[in-house]
Scaffold this motif. Structure first.
Motif, PDB file in Angstrom:
ATOM      1  N   PRO A 105      -1.419  29.582 -18.323  1.00 28.64           N
ATOM      2  CA  PRO A 105      -1.779  30.962 -18.009  1.00 28.64           C
ATOM      3  C   PRO A 105      -0.683  31.961 -18.391  1.00 28.64           C
ATOM      4  N   VAL A 106       0.585  31.529 -18.335  1.00 32.90           N
ATOM      5  CA  VAL A 106       1.679  32.425 -18.715  1.00 32.90           C
ATOM      6  C   VAL A 106       1.681  32.622 -20.229  1.00 32.90           C
ATOM      7  N   CYS A 107       1.319  31.560 -20.970  1.00 30.55           N
ATOM      8  CA  CYS A 107       1.175  31.698 -22.427  1.00 30.55           C
ATOM      9  C   CYS A 107       0.074  32.701 -22.752  1.00 30.55           C
ATOM     10  N   ALA A 108      -1.010  32.644 -21.990  1.00 25.60           N
ATOM     11  CA  ALA A 108      -2.113  33.586 -22.204  1.00 25.60           C
ATOM     12  C   ALA A 108      -1.643  35.013 -21.956  1.00 25.60           C
ATOM     13  N   GLN A 109      -0.865  35.205 -20.904  1.00 22.57           N
ATOM     14  CA  GLN A 109      -0.328  36.532 -20.607  1.00 22.57           C
ATOM     15  C   GLN A 109       0.585  37.005 -21.739  1.00 22.57           C
ATOM     16  N   PHE A 110       1.424  36.096 -22.238  1.00 19.42           N
ATOM     17  CA  PHE A 110       2.321  36.441 -23.346  1.00 19.42           C
ATOM     18  C   PHE A 110       1.519  36.858 -24.576  1.00 19.42           C
ATOM     19  N   GLU A 111       0.502  36.054 -24.925  1.00 17.67           N
ATOM     20  CA  GLU A 111      -0.287  36.346 -26.124  1.00 17.67           C
ATOM     21  C   GLU A 111      -1.054  37.658 -25.984  1.00 17.67           C
ATOM     22  N   GLN A 112      -1.540  37.930 -24.769  1.00 19.10           N
ATOM     23  CA  GLN A 112      -2.318  39.150 -24.558  1.00 19.10           C
ATOM     24  C   GLN A 112      -1.459  40.413 -24.628  1.00 19.10           C
ATOM     25  N   THR A 113      -0.178  40.276 -24.300  1.00 19.84           N
ATOM     26  CA  THR A 113       0.688  41.457 -24.289  1.00 19.84           C
ATOM     27  C   THR A 113       1.580  41.552 -25.528  1.00 19.84           C
ATOM     28  N   VAL A 114       2.045  40.393 -26.015  1.00 18.52           N
ATOM     29  CA  VAL A 114       3.034  40.389 -27.101  1.00 18.52           C
ATOM     30  C   VAL A 114       2.480  39.800 -28.395  1.00 18.52           C
ATOM     31  N   HIS A 177      -9.845  32.806 -22.170  1.00 16.01           N
ATOM     32  CA  HIS A 177      -8.922  31.850 -21.558  1.00 16.01           C
ATOM     33  C   HIS A 177      -9.311  31.590 -20.100  1.00 16.01           C
ATOM     34  N   PRO A 178      -9.535  30.314 -19.750  1.00 19.32           N
ATOM     35  CA  PRO A 178      -9.963  29.999 -18.379  1.00 19.32           C
ATOM     36  C   PRO A 178      -8.795  29.950 -17.411  1.00 19.32           C
ATOM     37  N   GLU A 179      -9.118  29.913 -16.137  1.00 19.27           N
ATOM     38  CA  GLU A 179      -8.101  29.663 -15.129  1.00 19.27           C
ATOM     39  C   GLU A 179      -7.489  28.288 -15.379  1.00 19.27           C
ATOM     40  N   GLU A 180      -6.228  28.134 -15.005  1.00 21.86           N
ATOM     41  CA  GLU A 180      -5.551  26.857 -15.234  1.00 21.86           C
ATOM     42  C   GLU A 180      -6.289  25.691 -14.579  1.00 21.86           C
ATOM     43  N   SER A 181      -6.917  25.940 -13.435  1.00 25.47           N
ATOM     44  CA  SER A 181      -7.625  24.888 -12.708  1.00 25.47           C
ATOM     45  C   SER A 181      -8.985  24.547 -13.322  1.00 25.47           C
ATOM     46  N   ASP A 182      -9.452  25.372 -14.263  1.00 29.59           N
ATOM     47  CA  ASP A 182     -10.750  25.164 -14.908  1.00 29.59           C
ATOM     48  C   ASP A 182     -10.511  24.591 -16.302  1.00 29.59           C
ATOM     49  N   ASP A 183     -10.789  23.308 -16.468  1.00 31.77           N
ATOM     50  CA  ASP A 183     -10.488  22.613 -17.728  1.00 31.77           C
ATOM     51  C   ASP A 183     -11.580  22.851 -18.775  1.00 31.77           C
ATOM     52  N   LYS A 184     -11.866  24.120 -19.052  1.00 28.89           N
ATOM     53  CA  LYS A 184     -12.972  24.484 -19.932  1.00 28.89           C
ATOM     54  C   LYS A 184     -12.751  24.044 -21.380  1.00 28.89           C
ATOM     55  N   PHE A 185     -11.507  23.990 -21.801  1.00 30.22           N
ATOM     56  CA  PHE A 185     -11.222  23.660 -23.195  1.00 30.22           C
ATOM     57  C   PHE A 185     -11.543  22.209 -23.544  1.00 30.22           C
ATOM     58  N   LYS A 186     -11.870  21.395 -22.554  1.00 26.54           N
ATOM     59  CA  LYS A 186     -12.261  20.018 -22.852  1.00 26.54           C
ATOM     60  C   LYS A 186     -13.653  19.965 -23.489  1.00 26.54           C
ATOM     61  N   ASP A 187     -14.386  21.062 -23.390  1.00 28.92           N
ATOM     62  CA  ASP A 187     -15.760  21.156 -23.891  1.00 28.92           C
ATOM     63  C   ASP A 187     -15.753  21.639 -25.342  1.00 28.92           C
ATOM     64  N   ASP A 188     -16.181  20.776 -26.263  1.00 27.76           N
ATOM     65  CA  ASP A 188     -16.215  21.135 -27.684  1.00 27.76           C
ATOM     66  C   ASP A 188     -17.077  22.366 -27.923  1.00 27.76           C
ATOM     67  N   ALA A 189     -18.212  22.443 -27.224  1.00 30.02           N
ATOM     68  CA  ALA A 189     -19.122  23.569 -27.433  1.00 30.02           C
ATOM     69  C   ALA A 189     -18.440  24.887 -27.076  1.00 30.02           C
TER      70      ALA A 189
END
Length: 269
Positions: A105-114, A177-189
């Motif tokens: 989530p901190v990487c997401a914050q970095f990418e969204q701002t910087v 980008h999902p919440e850290e507790s939500d493992d959404k990226f495991k879904d190929d679709a």
């Protein structure tokens, strides 16, 4: 009634009673045999179920199996196992190392701002960027999303460096980008849905098949191992010339102002 008739009736009654007892005994025997047979079948079924469960438990997961897959390196990579990913103009003298975990989530914050500032600096030739992907969040909760997203990033990199950067930015965006507790990226679709927002990846069958087939799963594991061997303890981490770039408090630069304040001296060093 004569004694003879009375005796005959008693004998007949006793015979009927004997026959009835024999029939009852046979029925009881058959019932016991059925119960025993069913019990044996039940035990065998339970044993078979346990055996199947044990077999499934011992069966390697897709990611465990990927360790033994043939390594397929994405295009636009170099170095050992294709884990060196450097993007930018060859004329740029400096290289910024960027360590990120897709689920972070901190990487997401970095990418969204910087993130856009970093991309513009790359386009302007201020520096090249070397990307090192991590999957430590998966290890912390037995997830798969970091590995799966890293594999999908490999598929994007195979299409081109620009597709890789745009896709990375999309994955970290506030929308996707999902919440850290939500493992959404495991879904190929879901990964493909995000990719369809990137022009070079939209409805790109080669990219989609690579994601679905796990073409770059082994590569993702190799990239993750590179991060593990780097000594870096968290993400995002930025390094240049072997030195970690931090803002006040030793934290990563999380604003454009902080980023510029650490990158400019590093470029002159």
């Amino acid at each position: 009634m004569s004694k003879r008739n009375s005796q005959s009736a008693k004998t007949a009654a006793r015979e009927r009673l004997r026959q009835e007892r024999e029939r009852e005994a046979k029925r009881a025997k058959v019932k016991r045999q059925i119960i025993v047979a069913c019990s044996i079948v039940g035990v065998l079924a339970i044993a078979g179920g346990i055996g199947y469960a044990v077999m499934q438990a011992n069966k390697p997961s897709a990611w465990e199996a990927a360790k033994d897959d043939k390594l397929v390196k994405p295009a636009n990579t170099s170095g050992k196992n294709g884990t060196t990913v450097v993007i930018g103009k060859s004329s740029a003298k400096k290289t910024l190392e960027l360590y990120e975990d897709p689920r972070c989530p901190v990487c997401a914050q970095f990418e969204q701002t910087v993130g856009k500032t970093v991309e513009k600096d790359i386009e302007d030739g201020k520096f090249k960027i070397q990307y090192i992907g991590a999957t430590f969040i998966d290890k912390s909760d037995n997830g798969e999303g970091s590995k799966n997203a890293l594999s999908a990033l490999g598929a994007a990199l195979n299409v081109g460096p620009e597709a890789f950067l745009e896709y990375k930015y999309a994955l970290y965006s506030a929308k996707w980008h999902p919440e850290e507790s939500d493992d959404k990226f495991k879904d190929d679709a879901y990964l493909i849905k995000v990719a369809n927002t990137v022009s070079a990846l939209k409805n790109n069958k080669e990219f989609q098949n690579a994601v679905k087939n796990g073409t770059y799963d082994k590569w993702a594991l190799e990239m993750s191992a590179k991060f593990d061997d780097s000594g870096v303890q968290g993400t995002p981490t930025l390094k240049m010339d072997g030195k970690t770039l931090t803002a006040s408090g030793g934290n990563p630069p999380m604003t454009v102002e902080d980023f510029n304040s650490v990158i400019e001296p590093a470029l002159k060093g």
